[in-house]
Design a protein around this motif. Structure first.
Motif, PDB file in Angstrom:
ATOM      1  N   HIS A 166       0.813  -1.218   0.000  1.00 49.89           N
ATOM      2  CA  HIS A 166       0.000   0.000   0.000  1.00 49.89           C
ATOM      3  C   HIS A 166       0.844   1.264   0.000  1.00 49.89           C
ATOM      4  O   HIS A 166       0.357   2.357   0.298  1.00 49.89           O
ATOM      5  CB  HIS A 166      -1.015  -0.044   1.148  1.00 49.89           C
ATOM      6  CG  HIS A 166      -1.940  -1.218   1.003  1.00 49.89           C
ATOM      7  ND1 HIS A 166      -2.930  -1.254   0.043  1.00 49.89           N
ATOM      8  CD2 HIS A 166      -1.960  -2.420   1.622  1.00 49.89           C
ATOM      9  CE1 HIS A 166      -3.542  -2.436   0.098  1.00 49.89           C
ATOM     10  NE2 HIS A 166      -2.962  -3.163   1.042  1.00 49.89           N
ATOM     11  N   CYS A 176      -7.367   1.060  -5.218  1.00 48.95           N
ATOM     12  CA  CYS A 176      -6.882  -0.112  -4.500  1.00 48.95           C
ATOM     13  C   CYS A 176      -7.996  -0.649  -3.593  1.00 48.95           C
ATOM     14  O   CYS A 176      -8.909   0.086  -3.222  1.00 48.95           O
ATOM     15  CB  CYS A 176      -5.672   0.285  -3.663  1.00 48.95           C
ATOM     16  SG  CYS A 176      -4.902  -1.079  -2.782  1.00 48.95           S
ATOM     17  N   CYS A 178      -7.804  -1.105  -0.629  1.00 44.89           N
ATOM     18  CA  CYS A 178      -7.732  -0.452   0.678  1.00 44.89           C
ATOM     19  C   CYS A 178      -8.494   0.869   0.691  1.00 44.89           C
ATOM     20  O   CYS A 178      -8.645   1.490   1.735  1.00 44.89           O
ATOM     21  CB  CYS A 178      -6.272  -0.220   1.075  1.00 44.89           C
ATOM     22  SG  CYS A 178      -5.466   1.105   0.159  1.00 44.89           S
ATOM     23  N   CYS A 183      -1.690   2.522  -5.063  1.00 44.16           N
ATOM     24  CA  CYS A 183      -0.815   1.684  -4.238  1.00 44.16           C
ATOM     25  C   CYS A 183       0.007   0.753  -5.134  1.00 44.16           C
ATOM     26  O   CYS A 183      -0.438   0.376  -6.222  1.00 44.16           O
ATOM     27  CB  CYS A 183      -1.651   0.823  -3.294  1.00 44.16           C
ATOM     28  SG  CYS A 183      -2.614   1.760  -2.115  1.00 44.16           S
TER      29      CYS A 183
HETATM   30 ZN    ZN Z   1      -3.851   0.124  -1.085  1.00 48.69          ZN
END
Ligand code: ZN
Length: 323
Positions: A166, A176, A178, A183
């Motif tokens: 990340h 991403c 996340c 990332c």
């Molecule tokens: Zn990420």
């Protein structure tokens, strides 16, 4: 009889086991299928039964084993020896892994997350040459990592330390999982490489079997891109150069902070081998500052699938009786 270590690499499809000597030699290894049915409630009992069976088979008792270590997906609580939220195991709720295993087998148990454990394995018996400062990045379906600094695995306050995947390498890049954008994982995982290829294919005008396959909507794997690049497909070469740029940039940033002995690249994508490593190294040298450039090495992982069981076993070394 000198004591043994047991290392367990718990994955979504298989559970790998190894019996190792205290100095890291794998003496026996085996694997069982991961039965993640019924909220994964069979997994820990299966692990216990499999170890018990093998100990009997090899004529070992629990006193012969100094400790058991395990690498697990999900959020690992190292102190409580529990795992939460490992969705590929169907473990949404907290699992009392350590308590169950210690109680059933009478052997001390230690656990950490799978990427950290693989890092420990490569550091101990692989490309890391047992150096105190080693960074490991694994390029697979995602990008994972582990950082060992001054001999200690970096965990951070919430256990999220060393999440190399990340690191942002392209502000406002691809989305991403996340929630962020750009990332390393979005461009250097197996799917990330193909994503980069798809983006570059939009602008590429020349002949290329890979570009043609992408434009046709054929299934293209990261491996196809690397193989084509190595055999001279100019477009595929551009894709690999771009991926190597991202990896080299991330490696340089890691190097500039940590100045490790080595940054070790492993995982499925790293099967591209020296072809990829050399390109990452070129980019690393471009962005690393002089002292780091001269002292931090870019290496390929050496242990392959065994990194998990070897690293897991290394967690259990803390329980061995020192003489
Ligand atoms: Zn990420």
């Amino acid at each position: 009889m000198t004591q043994k270590l047991i290392g367990i690499d718990l994955g979504g499809t298989t559970i790998k086991f190894g019996i190792l000597t205290l100095d890291g030699q794998v003496q026996e290894k085996w694997a069982i299928e991961t039965n993640s049915l019924e909220e994964g409630k069979h997994i820990v009992p299966d692990i216990i039964a499999s170890i018990q069976h093998r100990l009997d088979l090899y004529g070992l008792s629990s006193q012969d084993v100094a400790g058991i270590g395990m690498g697990s997906p999900g959020a690992v609580d190292r102190k409580a020896k529990t795992v939460t939220g490992a969705f590929n195991l169907n473990w949404a709720q907290k699992q009392e892994v350590g308590a169950a295993i210690e109680q059933a087998l009478g052997i001390p148990f230690a656990i950490d997350n799978d990427a950290n454990v693989a890092a420990l394995g490569e550091r101990w018996m692989g490309a890391g040459e047992n150096q105190p400062d080693v960074v490991f990045m694994t390029l697979g379906t995602g990008v994972g990592g582990g950082i060992i600094a001054d001999g200690n695995l970096i965990h951070g306050v919430a256990g999220a330390g060393g999440e190399i995947g990340h690191m942002i390498v392209e502000p406002d890049g691809f989305e991403c999982t996340c929630g962020n954008k750009g990332c390393l994982e979005t461009v250097a995982s197996a799917t990330g490489v193909v994503r980069v290829a798809r983006l570059l294919a939009e602008e590429y005008e020349g002949e290329s079997a890979i570009k043609l396959a992408i434009d046709n909507g054929d299934l293209v794997a990261s491996k196809d891109v690397f193989v084509a690049a190595e055999s001279g497909d100019f477009f595929a070469g551009q894709v690999v150069d771009k991926v190597a740029f991202y990896l080299g940039l991330a490696a340089a940033n890691l190097g500039n902070i940590l100045n490790p002995d080595a940054i070790v690249i492993g995982g499925g994508v790293s099967a591209a081998g020296e072809f990829l490593r050399a390109k990452v190294e070129d980019q690393f040298k471009r962005y690393a500052f002089p002292q780091v450039r001269l002292t931090t090495k870019i290496k390929l992982a050496e242990l392959g699938n065994d990194a998990g069981i070897i690293g897991a076993a290394s967690l259990a070394r803390q329980f061995s009786v020192k003489d």
